[in-house]
Scaffold this motif. Sequence first.
Motif, PDB file in Angstrom:
ATOM      1  N   ARG A 236      46.181  23.201  41.836  1.00  0.00           N
ATOM      2  CA  ARG A 236      45.426  21.978  41.542  1.00  0.00           C
ATOM      3  C   ARG A 236      45.751  21.461  40.142  1.00  0.00           C
ATOM      4  N   LYS A 237      45.802  22.354  39.175  1.00  0.00           N
ATOM      5  CA  LYS A 237      46.134  21.956  37.804  1.00  0.00           C
ATOM      6  C   LYS A 237      47.538  21.371  37.711  1.00  0.00           C
ATOM      7  N   VAL A 238      48.491  22.026  38.359  1.00  0.00           N
ATOM      8  CA  VAL A 238      49.877  21.579  38.303  1.00  0.00           C
ATOM      9  C   VAL A 238      50.027  20.209  38.966  1.00  0.00           C
ATOM     10  N   LEU A 239      49.505  20.073  40.193  1.00  0.00           N
ATOM     11  CA  LEU A 239      49.669  18.815  40.913  1.00  0.00           C
ATOM     12  C   LEU A 239      48.955  17.680  40.222  1.00  0.00           C
ATOM     13  N   ASN A 240      47.759  17.922  39.684  1.00  0.00           N
ATOM     14  CA  ASN A 240      47.043  16.863  38.979  1.00  0.00           C
ATOM     15  C   ASN A 240      47.789  16.431  37.719  1.00  0.00           C
ATOM     16  N   TRP A 241      48.395  17.384  37.017  1.00  0.00           N
ATOM     17  CA  TRP A 241      49.154  17.010  35.818  1.00  0.00           C
ATOM     18  C   TRP A 241      50.362  16.149  36.184  1.00  0.00           C
ATOM     19  N   ILE A 242      51.072  16.539  37.239  1.00  0.00           N
ATOM     20  CA  ILE A 242      52.242  15.763  37.643  1.00  0.00           C
ATOM     21  C   ILE A 242      51.826  14.386  38.158  1.00  0.00           C
ATOM     22  N   LEU A 243      50.801  14.324  38.989  1.00  0.00           N
ATOM     23  CA  LEU A 243      50.359  13.049  39.543  1.00  0.00           C
ATOM     24  C   LEU A 243      49.851  12.106  38.466  1.00  0.00           C
ATOM     25  N   ALA A 244      49.307  12.657  37.397  1.00  0.00           N
ATOM     26  CA  ALA A 244      48.748  11.820  36.334  1.00  0.00           C
ATOM     27  C   ALA A 244      49.786  11.424  35.298  1.00  0.00           C
ATOM     28  N   SER A 245      50.962  12.048  35.336  1.00  0.00           N
ATOM     29  CA  SER A 245      51.976  11.780  34.305  1.00  0.00           C
ATOM     30  C   SER A 245      52.657  10.445  34.545  1.00  0.00           C
TER      31      SER A 245
END
Length: 294
Positions: free
Chosen positions: A285-294
Amino acid sequence: MKMSTSHCMIITAIAAFLLSGTISSASADALPPYKDELFSAQTVMQTSDNGAFETINYDEMRDINGRDQIPEQRVQQKYVSLGIRKLQQDETLSLDGHRIDVTRVGPTDNAAFTVIFIHGRDGTRRLGANDFTFGGNFNRVKNLVAGNGGTYYSPTVRTFDSDGVANIVELIRYASERSGGRPVILSCASMGSQICWGVTRDPASVKRLKGMLIVSGVTDPDFTKSAFYKAKLPMYFAHGSRDPVYAATDQQGLFEALYKSKYPTRFTLFDTGNHGTPIRMIDWRKVLNWILAS
């Protein structure tokens, strides 16, 4: 309460509509919490580079023996939610002459976003879709993705060379086109990282990608020459500090060089972790949210 497949698909469609708007606004919380108390409650031992680099406490007795019903074979039931299997399908795609065996979880069309997981040596599509191994972490990512209107692909990669790269290039194209150009995230583990590095050199794929995750992978010293690097797409690394296959220090060196050049990158190091530790422990969840928000 049990739901019919049609009801489940309707809910998924609604989630896709809502999530597509969330992603387009680059929200840091595109994916809501899912079993965070089991998967995300990890102890950060230290951070550096303004939080871009973190060292996570890992303990085999706690994180394997205390988590699994049968160590390394079957996680305890509370870590998995098997209703997501209603959206799961094994299929063989024929894409411009490339035949690719995949496990797909989520809709074929109009996915809010797509996550593709590439296994390592001797793996198949079953590894990335197994609900019970690696501490239930693949079940979690399936629920995070398909449960929020996205589509998760776990393909079989037969060769980790230019042919294997070409197959995944086609899968990326297919997923992007079927989703109407929505975000595609590529994640590669172990030897499968060679596929990721190959894809970074394909300009057409780079235009379709949102970001990349390298798990326990080999380092690419020529990454800065790639189309992916020039596009400044987010790159996340996860590695075990005691990895005997690919040394963590090699990957850390690449991360540090990228960070110093102000490239969007993150690194999670699992203290005392082995080669397979990040696959078990990575906070999807942390990884995907960081990528999606970048």
